[in-house]
Design a protein around this motif. Structure first.
Motif: not given
Length: 153
Positions: A12-17, A57-58, A79-80, A134-137
């Motif tokens: 559900g979280a993945l769908v919501g995101a 990149g998630y 990223v967030g 997303g792609d993040s450092t």
């Protein structure tokens, strides 16, 4: 919490995101090109509009903190990040704000480039699911002291 319920919450979280992307079709069954990422559109079987996101990149993870444990340092992602409390009680603090207690079913959003930390309550194991958007450092900051962890500073 049962593994089945946990899996449902994560799905559900993945769908919501907006991480699960499905082809769209009209009610008459005519194929339709998917809209550009982030464009709100009507979806069959739902009232309102849904905006699908580009998930390139998630990263999605599940972290278990032992009682009284937390990140070693303040840290920030480029990223967030979404955080979902699955079991136990946890703590999350964005620098400059009070410590926030997370209970099962709670969620939090940490904006990009925002120093924060997370961990468990002093007397409970805490399990969280996180989605880094997303792609993040990650950059590290100052150590998390007992005063910070206990909300005294």
């Amino acid at each position: 919490m049962s593994r089945r319920l946990s899996t449902c919450l994560v799905a559900g979280a993945l769908v919501g995101a907006g991480l699960l992307i499905a082809g769209a079709s009209t009610l008459r069954g005519e194929p339709q090109a998917p809209p550009p990422a982030g464009t709100p559109v009507e979806a069959a079987g739902f009232v309102g509009k849904t905006a699908m996101l580009d998930s390139t990149g998630y990263s999605v993870g599940r972290r278990v903190f032992a009682p009284s444990s937390h990140n070693a340092t303040w840290h920030a992602h480029t990223v967030g990040q979404l955080v979902f409390a699955e079991s136990g009680h946890g703590r999350l603090q964005i620098q400059g704000q009070p410590v926030r207690v997370l209970a099962p079913g709670d969620s939090a959003y940490v904006p990009p480039a925002t120093m924060h930390w997370h961990g468990s309550a002093p007397d409970e194991t805490f399990t969280m699911v996180f989605i880094t958007m997303g792609d993040s450092t990650t950059s590290q900051g100052a150590p998390i002291t007992d005063d910070v962890y206990l909300g005294r500073k």
